[in-house]
Design an enzyme around this catalytic site. Structure first.
Site, PDB file in Angstrom:
ATOM      1  N   GLU A 120       0.825  -1.198   0.000  1.00  0.00           N
ATOM      2  CA  GLU A 120       0.000   0.000   0.000  1.00  0.00           C
ATOM      3  C   GLU A 120       0.870   1.263   0.000  1.00  0.00           C
ATOM      4  OE1 GLU A 120      -2.290  -0.712   3.528  1.00  0.00           O
ATOM      5  OE2 GLU A 120      -0.857   0.296   4.836  1.00  0.00           O
ATOM      6  N   ARG A 198      -2.416  -7.142  13.586  1.00  0.00           N
ATOM      7  CA  ARG A 198      -2.305  -6.087  14.594  1.00  0.00           C
ATOM      8  C   ARG A 198      -1.312  -6.547  15.664  1.00  0.00           C
ATOM      9  NH1 ARG A 198      -7.500  -6.038  16.039  1.00  0.00           N
ATOM     10  NH2 ARG A 198      -8.137  -4.774  14.273  1.00  0.00           N
TER      11      ARG A 198
END
Length: 323
Positions: A120, A198
């Site tokens: 990204e 995470r």
């Protein structure tokens, strides 16, 4: 031909860290609180955006690719992905920090989740004073020292923090630890994937669930790139009425175009769709004797069959994305 420059209706996502800027700055139309993400163009299963106007209103990108094939995405993309669209376009508003996270590679994501990986990029649209991004490490670590820092509560000490301002750009390849800090609003371009590991979340409780959020400590350890870089920020220039490279990756290309006056973009030799993301100002896009207004915070999809458009503005910055 029924295809034309397409605006999709965004999908708005509640996030524990979300603020109000998508509404107050980008004029997005929603009523909920803590909206952290506006998904502008999405082919994620269960979260597909639809065309917002014109004769194709209500159609998903996938249905358009099924009907028009390479006229929508280009031959190369269609041959590689079929009716799956490879990119996800978002605006993100972080009122408080995002979790510290990492994304798996294509290979690992395919093996573990039957998904694309998640390379990204970020383009900072607004940043409050001293707002930061976490990108990569600030010192050399290995798997053992990383695990030790995580267990001892010192993980923040080994991560690289950059104070950012409008226009700052970062490419985030899979494996690179990262997090958006409080007070940052940005445009995000990524592979079509919703796979996030995470690793640290400040031990906060999500008001929507009353619980802390799941961590993915074990999964993340094997995908992290433990190397360190002198600088993670993308260097670029932005002369007027020119196309300037921000990211040139195997997964997507992104340029920034500053429009002052009038310029024509010729895509006849480009075998790809093009996405415009207006990150500053407003402009008119002219195609086939029709003018389409694009304002800051709007995204427009140009099907691959469109060979050229004219852009007009007194001063606008546009991200130009293609495969």
């Amino acid at each position: 031909m029924s295809l034309y420059p397409l605006k999709f209706t965004p999908l708005y996502k509640y996030r524990i860290w979300g603020g109000e800027k998508l509404k107050t700055v980008l004029h997005k139309n929603y009523q909920e609180d803590h909206i952290g993400e506006s998904w502008e163009i999405s082919d994620v299963k269960g979260d597909q955006t639809v065309v917002g106007e014109g004769i194709l209103e209500g159609k998903t990108l996938k249905s358009l690719i099924e009907e028009y094939k390479e006229d929508v995405v280009g031959k190369t993309v269609y041959n590689a992905f079929g009716t799956d669209f490879p990119l996800l376009i978002k605006f993100i508003d972080a009122k408080t920090p995002l979790s510290i996270q990492v994304h798996p590679s294509n290979e690992i994501a395919k093996e573990r989740h039957n998904s694309f990986g998640k390379n990204e990029m970020w383009y900072v649209m607004e940043a409050e004073k001293d707002a930061e991004l976490i990108v990569g490490f600030n010192q050399q670590v290995d798997k053992a020292s990383y695990i030790q820092a995580l267990k001892s509560g010192n993980i923040l000490n080994v991560l690289n923090n950059d104070i950012v301002s409008k226009g700052d750009t970062y490419y985030i390849p899979t494996g690179r630890i990262h997090a958006i800090g409080a007070g940052v609003m940005l445009a995000e371009i990524q592979q079509t994937s919703d796979i996030t590991y995470r690793i640290y979340d400040y031990e906060r409780v999500d008001a929507a669930t009353g619980k802390t959020r799941e961590l993915h400590t074990e999964q993340a350890v094997d995908v992290i790139d433990y190397s360190v870089s002198d600088s993670y920020k993308t260097k670029y220039t932005k002369p007027d009425n020119d196309t300037n490279t921000l990211v040139n990756s195997p997964y997507f290309k992104t340029n920034i175009v500053n429009v002052k006056g009038e310029m024509t973009k010729d895509y006849s030799a480009l075998d790809s769709f093009v996405i415009y993301i207006c990150v500053e100002g407003e402009l008119d896009l002219l195609w086939n004797d029709v003018s389409y207004k694009i304002v800051k915070g709007e995204t427009v999809f140009l099907p691959a069959a469109i060979d050229a458009v004219t852009l007009k503005s007194s001063n606008a910055d546009v991200l130009e994305v293609y495969y």
